[in-house]
Write a protein that holds these residues in place. Structure first.
Motif, PDB file in Angstrom:
ATOM      1  N   SER A  35       0.825  -1.203   0.000  1.00 39.54           N
ATOM      2  CA  SER A  35       0.000   0.000   0.000  1.00 39.54           C
ATOM      3  C   SER A  35       0.866   1.263   0.000  1.00 39.54           C
ATOM      4  O   SER A  35       1.738   1.434   0.866  1.00 39.54           O
ATOM      5  CB  SER A  35      -0.916   0.015   1.233  1.00 39.54           C
ATOM      6  N   VAL A  36       0.610   2.151  -0.977  1.00 42.79           N
ATOM      7  CA  VAL A  36       1.351   3.413  -1.041  1.00 42.79           C
ATOM      8  C   VAL A  36       1.039   4.275   0.178  1.00 42.79           C
ATOM      9  O   VAL A  36       1.923   4.945   0.728  1.00 42.79           O
ATOM     10  CB  VAL A  36       1.027   4.170  -2.348  1.00 42.79           C
ATOM     11  N   ALA A  37      -0.217   4.258   0.627  1.00 38.87           N
ATOM     12  CA  ALA A  37      -0.594   5.033   1.814  1.00 38.87           C
ATOM     13  C   ALA A  37       0.188   4.568   3.035  1.00 38.87           C
ATOM     14  O   ALA A  37       0.678   5.386   3.830  1.00 38.87           O
ATOM     15  CB  ALA A  37      -2.097   4.905   2.072  1.00 38.87           C
ATOM     16  N   ASP A  38       0.353   3.247   3.204  1.00 42.53           N
ATOM     17  CA  ASP A  38       1.133   2.722   4.329  1.00 42.53           C
ATOM     18  C   ASP A  38       2.606   3.122   4.203  1.00 42.53           C
ATOM     19  O   ASP A  38       3.269   3.416   5.210  1.00 42.53           O
ATOM     20  CB  ASP A  38       1.024   1.197   4.387  1.00 42.53           C
ATOM     21  N   LEU A  63      -1.750  14.956   2.556  1.00 37.08           N
ATOM     22  CA  LEU A  63      -1.487  13.821   3.437  1.00 37.08           C
ATOM     23  C   LEU A  63      -2.681  13.512   4.341  1.00 37.08           C
ATOM     24  O   LEU A  63      -2.968  12.347   4.625  1.00 37.08           O
ATOM     25  CB  LEU A  63      -0.242  14.092   4.274  1.00 37.08           C
ATOM     26  N   GLY A  64      -3.373  14.558   4.786  1.00 34.70           N
ATOM     27  CA  GLY A  64      -4.541  14.347   5.639  1.00 34.70           C
ATOM     28  C   GLY A  64      -5.637  13.580   4.921  1.00 34.70           C
ATOM     29  O   GLY A  64      -6.300  12.721   5.512  1.00 34.70           O
ATOM     30  N   SER A  65      -5.830  13.876   3.632  1.00 30.56           N
ATOM     31  CA  SER A  65      -6.865  13.168   2.875  1.00 30.56           C
ATOM     32  C   SER A  65      -6.514  11.694   2.691  1.00 30.56           C
ATOM     33  O   SER A  65      -7.400  10.844   2.640  1.00 30.56           O
ATOM     34  CB  SER A  65      -7.070  13.831   1.513  1.00 30.56           C
ATOM     35  N   ILE A  66      -5.202  11.396   2.625  1.00 27.40           N
ATOM     36  CA  ILE A  66      -4.769   9.997   2.487  1.00 27.40           C
ATOM     37  C   ILE A  66      -4.935   9.263   3.811  1.00 27.40           C
ATOM     38  O   ILE A  66      -5.546   8.188   3.872  1.00 27.40           O
ATOM     39  CB  ILE A  66      -3.299   9.924   2.026  1.00 27.40           C
ATOM     40  N   TYR A  67      -4.386   9.847   4.884  1.00 21.29           N
ATOM     41  CA  TYR A  67      -4.365   9.158   6.170  1.00 21.29           C
ATOM     42  C   TYR A  67      -5.757   9.017   6.787  1.00 21.29           C
ATOM     43  O   TYR A  67      -6.010   8.083   7.558  1.00 21.29           O
ATOM     44  CB  TYR A  67      -3.427   9.873   7.143  1.00 21.29           C
ATOM     45  N   SER A  74      -3.599   8.466  -5.270  1.00 18.78           N
ATOM     46  CA  SER A  74      -3.768   9.036  -6.615  1.00 18.78           C
ATOM     47  C   SER A  74      -4.723  10.217  -6.595  1.00 18.78           C
ATOM     48  O   SER A  74      -4.477  11.245  -7.247  1.00 18.78           O
ATOM     49  CB  SER A  74      -4.282   7.960  -7.579  1.00 18.78           C
ATOM     50  N   GLU A  75      -5.822  10.080  -5.852  1.00 14.87           N
ATOM     51  CA  GLU A  75      -6.775  11.193  -5.750  1.00 14.87           C
ATOM     52  C   GLU A  75      -6.154  12.371  -4.994  1.00 14.87           C
ATOM     53  O   GLU A  75      -6.344  13.541  -5.370  1.00 14.87           O
ATOM     54  CB  GLU A  75      -8.036  10.714  -5.044  1.00 14.87           C
ATOM     55  N   ALA A  76      -5.388  12.067  -3.948  1.00 15.56           N
ATOM     56  CA  ALA A  76      -4.721  13.127  -3.194  1.00 15.56           C
ATOM     57  C   ALA A  76      -3.681  13.836  -4.050  1.00 15.56           C
ATOM     58  O   ALA A  76      -3.460  15.045  -3.898  1.00 15.56           O
ATOM     59  CB  ALA A  76      -4.062  12.542  -1.949  1.00 15.56           C
ATOM     60  N   ALA A  77      -3.044  13.097  -4.949  1.00 13.03           N
ATOM     61  CA  ALA A  77      -2.074  13.720  -5.856  1.00 13.03           C
ATOM     62  C   ALA A  77      -2.760  14.729  -6.756  1.00 13.03           C
ATOM     63  O   ALA A  77      -2.196  15.789  -7.071  1.00 13.03           O
ATOM     64  CB  ALA A  77      -1.379  12.646  -6.694  1.00 13.03           C
ATOM     65  N   LEU A 117       7.942   0.745  11.604  1.00 12.24           N
ATOM     66  CA  LEU A 117       6.607   0.161  11.497  1.00 12.24           C
ATOM     67  C   LEU A 117       5.671   0.616  12.603  1.00 12.24           C
ATOM     68  O   LEU A 117       4.489   0.289  12.591  1.00 12.24           O
ATOM     69  CB  LEU A 117       6.715  -1.380  11.527  1.00 12.24           C
ATOM     70  N   TRP A 118       6.203   1.391  13.560  1.00 14.04           N
ATOM     71  CA  TRP A 118       5.393   1.819  14.696  1.00 14.04           C
ATOM     72  C   TRP A 118       4.207   2.684  14.267  1.00 14.04           C
ATOM     73  O   TRP A 118       3.050   2.413  14.621  1.00 14.04           O
ATOM     74  CB  TRP A 118       6.267   2.575  15.686  1.00 14.04           C
ATOM     75  N   LEU A 119       4.470   3.717  13.463  1.00 14.10           N
ATOM     76  CA  LEU A 119       3.401   4.639  13.071  1.00 14.10           C
ATOM     77  C   LEU A 119       2.368   3.975  12.173  1.00 14.10           C
ATOM     78  O   LEU A 119       1.160   4.129  12.411  1.00 14.10           O
ATOM     79  CB  LEU A 119       3.987   5.884  12.407  1.00 14.10           C
ATOM     80  N   PRO A 120       2.785   3.200  11.146  1.00 14.24           N
ATOM     81  CA  PRO A 120       1.757   2.507  10.351  1.00 14.24           C
ATOM     82  C   PRO A 120       0.910   1.550  11.188  1.00 14.24           C
ATOM     83  O   PRO A 120      -0.272   1.346  10.889  1.00 14.24           O
ATOM     84  CB  PRO A 120       2.591   1.722   9.312  1.00 14.24           C
ATOM     85  N   GLY A 121       1.508   0.994  12.247  1.00 15.96           N
ATOM     86  CA  GLY A 121       0.770   0.078  13.098  1.00 15.96           C
ATOM     87  C   GLY A 121      -0.332   0.766  13.890  1.00 15.96           C
ATOM     88  O   GLY A 121      -1.266   0.110  14.374  1.00 15.96           O
ATOM     89  N   LEU A 122      -0.228   2.085  14.055  1.00 18.56           N
ATOM     90  CA  LEU A 122      -1.235   2.831  14.802  1.00 18.56           C
ATOM     91  C   LEU A 122      -2.418   3.238  13.938  1.00 18.56           C
ATOM     92  O   LEU A 122      -3.486   3.616  14.451  1.00 18.56           O
ATOM     93  CB  LEU A 122      -0.613   4.098  15.409  1.00 18.56           C
ATOM     94  N   MET A 123      -2.231   3.196  12.609  1.00 17.37           N
ATOM     95  CA  MET A 123      -3.256   3.700  11.698  1.00 17.37           C
ATOM     96  C   MET A 123      -4.327   2.620  11.435  1.00 17.37           C
ATOM     97  O   MET A 123      -4.053   1.448  11.447  1.00 17.37           O
ATOM     98  CB  MET A 123      -2.619   4.151  10.370  1.00 17.37           C
TER      99      MET A 123
END
Length: 429
Positions: free
Chosen positions: A167-170, A231-235, A242-245, A423-429
């Motif tokens: 995942s690009v978002a991850d 970034l907010g729209s992605i997270y 792609s839409e956020a781009a 991997l800590w931050l992606p693990g929180l999402m």
């Protein structure tokens, strides 16, 4: 024996000056022909178009367009000015400010060359005029420019995501902590360096009021808002990368035309042409590398490599360090895009067989690329800085980058041996 022949064909084509996409595509086609005969002429175009027929890749030209629009504005110089006013109390503040400005510019461009050009053209002359050593001035800018590869939105993450199906978002989320750590490490190195050798950065007697500091933010708030929106729209899950781009490209266009009014019709057409040229070149490399990668998979090169290395009995960390060193060496002679699309299909099965996360591998691979873009002979950041600062020689820039490369390598090893940090931050999402 056939894979060796294909590898020799690839090396020969690159050596005699073939474009990298042609070298990859032709050598892959040769391999497919040896393996499947005339069916190769069916497999090759299917591989190419299958790879490029990915919605995630739409983000690539849009983020490049976003960076090019912002590159046509004074955002780079405004970021540097704001960083100087807020950090001038530190010795070596101009060099540290160049790191901060490059990190922030990376968050709105995703392209390291743009960061080096935008910040370097302002920061290096100012540092030299105020008595900073040439080595410190050049090294700080050329190494900090690479932060754009790691801090989202990141073009290398988009490419890795397309090749690996991660995942690009991850990947964007995973790049935040390493990006901050690397920026802090470079800043700390500069601070300790000038404390040990004050002659490299004379103390500044310039002082700024709180009013002046907050005024400096007036010229960058819109860029900061754009980063938050993208970034907010992605997270938040409101938009795909792609839409956020698309949001980012439209927002950057408005900033360039409405806020700064720096975009003439001629400049607009030039930006579109540049974006199309860069995007086309990257997409061709990605597509042709898929042909080469499919051949390697067809003859089980990744599996054979994995079996051979795991059969050696070496601990996983030793194999991992060897892979990192290999990537660093390859990065010295191969551009970042080619390195991702060629090595990922080969190395990712090995990494997963060792029990590591593909998301984590993407992050450390981009950390590797940060070293690659500041090491000769293909360190593009070196030549980008030379282009905007002709008073510096390429030899000077290369020498100045070496101590900073050592810092980057230490940060790389930190995330190699402690995967949980990235991997800590992606693990929180």
């Amino acid at each position: 024996m056939d894979p060796i022949i294909v590898l020799v064909v690839l090396v020969v084509l690159i050596t005699i000056g073939f474009p990298i996409f042609l070298a990859l595509g032709l050598s892959g086609l040769v391999g497919l022909y040896m393996a499947r005969g005339s069916l190769a002429f069916f497999f090759a175009p299917s591989s190419l178009f299958g790879q490029l027929n990915a919605f995630e890749l739409i983000a690539l030209p849009l983020f490049i367009l976003m960076g090019n629009f912002l590159g046509a504005t004074p955002v780079g110089s405004s970021l540097f000015t704001a960083a100087v006013r807020w950090l001038n109390w530190l010795r070596g503040s101009l060099a540290i400010s160049s790191v901060g400005a490059s990190a922030m510019f990376g968050a709105v461009s995703g392209v390291s060359l743009a960061g080096v050009a935008a910040v370097g053209s302002i920061a290096v002359p100012q540092m030299l005029a105020r008595g900073y050593s040439r080595s410190l001035a050049a090294g700080a800018v050329v190494s900090a420019g690479a932060l754009a590869m790691l801090i989202p939105p990141s073009v290398p993450f988009i490419i890795y995501g397309a090749v690996s199906s991660v995942s690009v978002a991850d990947l964007f989320i995973g790049g935040i902590v390493p990006g901050i750590v690397l920026a802090l490490a470079l800043s700390l190195f500069i601070y300790l360096r000038v404390r040990l050798n004050p002659a490299e950065a004379p103390a500044s007697d310039e002082r700024f009021t709180w009013k002046q500091r907050f005024q400096s933010l007036a010229n960058i708030w819109h860029a900061a808002l754009l980063v938050v929106a993208v970034l907010g729209s992605i997270y938040s899950g409101l938009a795909t990368p792609s839409e956020a781009a698309g949001i980012g490209a439209a927002g950057a266009f408005l900033i360039a035309t409405v806020v700064f009014r720096s975009l003439s019709w001629k400049k607009f057409l030039s930006i579109l042409a540049t974006t199309a040229r860069i995007s086309g070149a990257i997409l061709l490399i990605i597509g042709c590398a898929k042909i080469f990668g499919d051949y390697l998979n067809m003859v089980r090169v990744p599996q054979l490599l994995t079996e051979a290395l795991t059969a050696t009995g070496l601990p996983a960390w030793a194999i991992l360090v060897a892979v990192m060193l290999l990537l660093i060496l390859l990065g010295m002679i191969v551009d970042a895009v080619s390195l991702i699309v060629v090595t990922t299909p080969v190395l990712l099965p090995l990494i997963t067989a060792l029990g590591y996360d593909p998301l984590w591998f993407g992050i450390v691979m981009v950390l590797n690329l940060e070293i690659a873009v500041v090491t000769p002979p293909v360190g593009l950041n070196l030549y980008a800085l030379r282009g905007v600062c002709p008073e510096l020689s390429v030899e000077e820039i290369i020498k100045s980058a070496l101590p900073f490369v050592a810092v980057q390598f230490l940060v790389l090893m930190l995330f190699v041996f402690f995967p949980g940090i990235s991997l800590w931050l992606p693990g929180l999402m």
